[in-house]
Design an enzyme around this catalytic site. Structure first.
Site, PDB file in Angstrom:
ATOM      1  N   ASN A   1     116.000   3.268  65.828  1.00 54.24           N
ATOM      2  CA  ASN A   1     114.954   4.086  65.481  1.00 54.24           C
ATOM      3  C   ASN A   1     114.261   5.161  66.625  1.00 54.24           C
ATOM      4  O   ASN A   1     114.324   4.696  67.734  1.00 54.24           O
ATOM      5  CB  ASN A   1     113.769   3.189  64.927  1.00 54.24           C
ATOM      6  CG  ASN A   1     114.281   2.286  64.020  1.00 54.24           C
ATOM      7  OD1 ASN A   1     114.879   2.454  63.145  1.00 54.24           O
ATOM      8  ND2 ASN A   1     113.921   1.130  64.482  1.00 54.24           N
TER       9      ASN A   1
ATOM     10  N   GLU B   1     121.681   0.801  71.875  1.00 52.46           N
ATOM     11  CA  GLU B   1     120.562   1.491  71.053  1.00 52.46           C
ATOM     12  C   GLU B   1     120.099   2.485  71.744  1.00 52.46           C
ATOM     13  O   GLU B   1     119.729   3.668  71.185  1.00 52.46           O
ATOM     14  CB  GLU B   1     119.523   0.588  71.100  1.00 52.46           C
ATOM     15  CG  GLU B   1     120.117  -0.871  69.939  1.00 52.46           C
ATOM     16  CD  GLU B   1     120.848  -0.666  68.649  1.00 52.46           C
ATOM     17  OE1 GLU B   1     120.748   0.367  68.250  1.00 52.46           O
ATOM     18  OE2 GLU B   1     121.847  -1.545  68.589  1.00 52.46           O
TER      19      GLU B   1
HETATM   20  N1  ARG Z   1     122.613   1.132  63.658  1.00 55.04           N
HETATM   21  C1  ARG Z   1     122.292  -0.305  64.253  1.00 55.04           C
HETATM   22  C2  ARG Z   1     123.381  -0.425  65.451  1.00 55.04           C
HETATM   23  O1  ARG Z   1     124.352  -0.485  65.643  1.00 55.04           O
HETATM   24  C3  ARG Z   1     122.741  -1.263  63.146  1.00 55.04           C
HETATM   25  C4  ARG Z   1     122.225  -1.123  61.914  1.00 55.04           C
HETATM   26  C5  ARG Z   1     122.896  -2.133  60.802  1.00 55.04           C
HETATM   27  N2  ARG Z   1     122.714  -1.839  59.601  1.00 55.04           N
HETATM   28  C6  ARG Z   1     122.956  -2.532  58.550  1.00 55.04           C
HETATM   29  N3  ARG Z   1     122.558  -2.056  57.246  1.00 55.04           N
HETATM   30  N4  ARG Z   1     123.908  -3.478  58.480  1.00 55.04           N
HETATM   31  O2  ARG Z   1     122.756  -0.528  66.365  1.00 55.04           O
HETATM   32 ZN    ZN Z   2     125.106   0.979  66.605  1.00 53.64          ZN
END
Ligand code: ARG
Ligand code: ZN
Length: 851
Positions: A260, A293
């Site tokens: 986020n 992240e």
């Molecule tokens: N974007 C996140 C990451 O790779 C993972 C989010 C996973 N979301 C999910 N619904 N499985 O750092």
């Molecule tokens: Zn990711």
């Protein structure tokens, strides 16, 4: 009105939304069971695709709706709110709504929920629609302003803090973003603060927010964040873009962490670390995930995905970036071997079974089921191949062009590839097939030698995968080197670019026949099929300059040895034992590397290897022969183990590459030593260790040798108050249990007072370990299949995402004998027949059953 059952969504049906969003104002009046969310959204009609205003919304109790402050007719279903185009202005308008939601009863951990008394959110992929009505799709990017009202001392959202007062705080995020990057946190939290000055001299405030009691587990994560910020500036020229960067640790979280904007939310197991409570593996994971992240800020946030089919655009690239970062922080050689181990264990396994899919899927029912090894790790391999093919300089130039061209946009894989075509002038359309063809290519090679010329003739073919019967040749960068009989390298790293089904490459002017080292650094994600005798393997093990292939040769020797033991009881080749012993004693080699060489192939890996060779794997035989080989190694290395153990004492704990490498080797040695000394060394270490790596390593060595019950109890007495250590306590008992006991032990642990099914970490500690214990999961009585199915059925109504993910335990079922297949089918059908089964789990089980 209600919507139909979950629908399949197709990439080819993509259409722009009817309305774009300019700005969003959200006000949250927090309350555990009755949080009020007021939204004020400025919409602009999209002249390229006009129509009704369509908003997503689920599990919302709607209180009011207005457009430009006046009453408007609208229609709601379980999943949408629609306002007819005829009832809307054909120019920008303000939509306002108020809804009520219940974070405390949200056990799915998607949307706004509560974890250990704090409010937190998880919106990717489609969780924002459980917070308010909104066009919840990544191509709608908007500027968010958020006001949080509560009595809690810490209230956070994305962007920069704007204003605050008694019982409220306002945040403003100047960067347009899709709703999946929205976040809100409120609770009684403590900040571990830090500071960073960017390359252009801007000061950034850094915080890791945790619950009281965890303050002393933040320092490592903070340093990892700072290292990541420095690295992204130095390597990719990417600078941070807000005044503040916050990380929050949350105990109940479905995955590792979430990027986020300006407010990363982490599973506490992926950010908290201290020497006493965390193993070296945890430190390494924390460092890698913090980097991952953080790197999303550019690859994911500033430039995001047009639609969820493009998930690999941000995930494959960001995994590739975090892999390179970890390699720079630690050792590229060791990191590469670890990456390939993971790729083979997870992604090749996926590619070989009913869940195989493209790196960019073309359809899905539930997008959460596509956060897979294929999208993430094969997605990263594709980036690595691109870089090998075009070279480092063109790679970074292409990245610069991509960032410059698409900043602030929601884009596609085509946009990504185009940046590299424009940089290099190359046609990358064939290469792009890596995104649209599933399956792991099999690459075979034959060598011929003729009067100073070595010819390598390659053939590639990819087996059919669900929905894709006919496969085309892929573009393969094959890195090769040639080594003379005396061990000197006569041809250094060379990339052969294969594009056809069969292709030959020649090396001329050689004075004698060299030994070829093929697929160095694992330059393409393929299964290399190469006939090679043990002597040649041992030669490369001793002489190859490529660390990956050196390890690979030892690996192949171990696999050949084990397969022969399993299939016809052949004794291990003394040449293998000698080569491994020499490698282990070679103190010029990195201890971490030697530890990887000593690690034997996993049971699951052997099961797949046997399947590929046309043999139905017998899980009990695999387990027994691996145990047998462990005993053979322990006795063959009897004279060197005590010294190896003593010499690799790393001294005072430091979670760096050097210290962790020594401990890795020492723990691998201890596991064998325990078979010789009745556990004396392990017991002693268990008593005296000042760090979790050695304490848990000693305990695992004892448990694997069939003893250690007393130590297990004292471990509990020492750590019962620490939930992350308790996850390890749950996990290791199941992980090392003998096949006929594993299901029973897991069952007993689910009755333990500290077992909490709603906590994904705890659920995974028991059931992730059960599926990873290959012999235990496939015990002949089918008890583990039944136990897992029982618990998946119990968990599904509470947490569909984690349930669906755990169904992957069954994805390899077609490998096994008829009895096991019948038992697994019974369980899968039983899960599928459960009334009100979630869409997530229904999709997974149906795909697995369709095998
Ligand atoms: N974007 C996140 C990451 O790779 C993972 C989010 C996973 N979301 C999910 N619904 N499985 O750092
Ligand atoms: Zn990711």
């Amino acid at each position: 009105m209600t919507d139909l059952a979950p629908q399949t969504i197709f990439l080819k049906d993509y259409a722009e939304p009817h309305h774009w969003v300019e700005t969003v104002h959200l006000t949250f009046a927090l309350s555990p069971r009755a949080t009020r969310v007021r939204s004020k959204i400025v919409f602009t009609p999209n002249d390229k695709n006009t129509g009704d205003l369509i908003l997503n919304g689920e599990q919302l109790s709607l209180k009011s709706v207005t457009v430009n402050g006046a009453y408007v007719a609208y229609d709601t279903t379980d999943t949408h709110l629609t306002i007819k185009q005829a009832d809307l202005p054909q120019e920008p308008f303000t939509f306002e709504a108020e809804v009520e939601i219940s974070p405390e009863t949200n056990t799915a951990l998607e949307g706004l929920y509560m974890s250990s008394g704090m409010y937190c959110t998880q919106c990717e992929a489609e969780g924002f629609r459980k917070i308010t009505y909104y066009p919840d799709r990544p191509d709608v990017m908007a500027v968010f302003t958020v006001r949080v009202e509560s009595e809690l001392p810490v209230m956070l959202s994305n962007g920069n803090p704007q204003a605050s007062g008694d019982g409220w705080a306002e945040w403003h995020d100047p960067w347009p973003k899709p709703a999946y990057l929205f976040a809100l946190v409120a609770g009684e939290l403590l900040a571990h603060a830090g500071q960073f000055t960017t390359m252009s001299g801007k000061d950034v405030e850094l915080n890791i927010y945790v619950r009281k009691g965890d303050e002393d587990k933040c320092a490592f994560g903070m340093q990892a964040l700072i290292d990541s910020m420095v690295w992204d500036e130095r390597v990719y020229g990417r600078e941070y873009d807000l005044d503040i960067f916050n990380i929050v640790a949350v105990d109940d979280f479905n995955m590792g962490a979430m990027e986020n904007k300006g407010l990363n939310i982490f599973n506490s197991s992926c950010v908290l670390a201290s020497p006493e409570t965390s193993t070296d593996a945890t430190f390494e994971r924390v460092e890698g995930i913090i980097a991952h992240e953080y790197f999303h800020n550019w690859t994911g946030n500033r430039i995001t995905c047009r639609d969820w089919f493009q998930l690999c655009l941000k995930e494959g690239l960001t995994v590739y970036r975090d892999q390179m970062f970890s390699g720079d922080m630690r050792s590229h050689a060791v990191k590469r071997i670890e990456e390939v181990l993971l790729l083979r264990a997870r992604q090749f396994r996926e590619d070989n079974g009913p869940l195989a899919h493209n790196v960019r899927p073309e359809s899905f029912v539930e997008i959460n089921n596509f956060y897979t090894a294929t999208v993430y790790t094969k997605g990263a391999e594709v980036i690595g191949m691109l870089r090998r093919l075009i070279g480092d300089e063109a790679y970074y130039k292409g990245c610069d062009l991509y960032f410059e061209r698409h900043d602030g946009q929601a884009v596609t894989i085509e946009d990504w590839i185009k940046a590299f075509e424009d940089t290099t002038g190359r046609d990358l359309s064939h290469f792009q097939q890596w995104y649209s063809q599933a399956g792991t290519p099999r690459l075979s090679v034959e060598e011929t030698w003729d009067n100073g010329t070595l010819t390598l003739s390659f053939t590639q073919s990819t087996p059919a995968t669900p929905g894709q019967d006919v496969k085309k040749p892929q573009v393969l960068p094959i890195m090769v080197g040639l080594i003379a009989q005396d061990g000197t390298e006569v041809v250094p790293n060379t990339i052969l670019e294969m594009t056809e089904s069969s292709q030959s490459f020649t090396f001329e002017g050689l004075s004698e026949r060299p030994v070829a080292s093929i697929l160095r650094d694992f330059s393409a994600p393929v299964i290399l099929q190469r006939e090679m005798d043990a002597k040649t393997r041992a030669f490369l093990l001793a002489n190859d300059t490529d660390p990956f292939n050196t390890w690979e040769m030892g690996r192949m020797l171990a696999k050949d040895t084990l397969v022969a033991m399993i299939v016809d009881g052949t004794e291990p080749d003394p040449a293998y034992l000698d080569a491994l012993k020499t490698m282990l004693s070679d103190t010029r080699k990195d201890p971490a590397f030697r530890a990887l060489c000593l690690a034997l192939p996993s049971q699951d890996d052997l099961a797949q290897t046997l399947t590929d060779a046309g043999v139905t794997p017998d899980p009990m035989a695999i387990y027994e022969q691996l145990e047998e080989l462990r005993h053979i190694l322990a006795s063959a290395f009897k004279d060197i183990l005590p010294a190896l153990y003593a010499d690799n004492d790393a001294g005072a704990f430091k979670p760096d590459a050097n210290g962790s490498g020594k401990r890795a080797l020492r723990m691998a040695v201890l596991s064998l030593l325990t078979l010789n000394d009745g556990g004396a060394a392990a017991r002693n270490l268990f008593e005296t260790a000042d760090n979790m790596t050695e304490q848990a390593g000693a305990l695992t060595a004892l448990l694997s040798a069939g003893t250690g019950q007393e130590e297990l109890a004292s471990f509990y007495a020492q750590w019962f108050h620490d939930r992350l250590v308790m996850d390890k306590w749950f996990m290791m008992q199941v992980a090392v249990a003998a096949p006929l006991e594993a299901a029973h032990i897991a069952d007993k642990l689910t009755q333990h007072a500290d077992f909490e099914m709603k906590n994904p970490n705890r659920f995974r500690a028991v059931f992730g370990a059960l599926q990873a214990n290959h012999g235990g999961f496939h015990a002949p009585d089918g008890a583990a299949y039944k136990l897992l199915a029982d618990w998946l059925i119990k968990l599904d109504p509470l947490n569909p995402q984690t349930t669906a993910r755990m169904c992957g335990a069954f994805e390899t079922w077609k490998r096994y004998d008829a009895d096991r297949q019948a038992m697994i089918r019974t369980q899968l059908e039983r899960i599928l027949a459960t009334p009100n089964l979630s869409g997530d789990t229904t999709e997974m089980v149906s795909r697995i059953l369709a095998a």
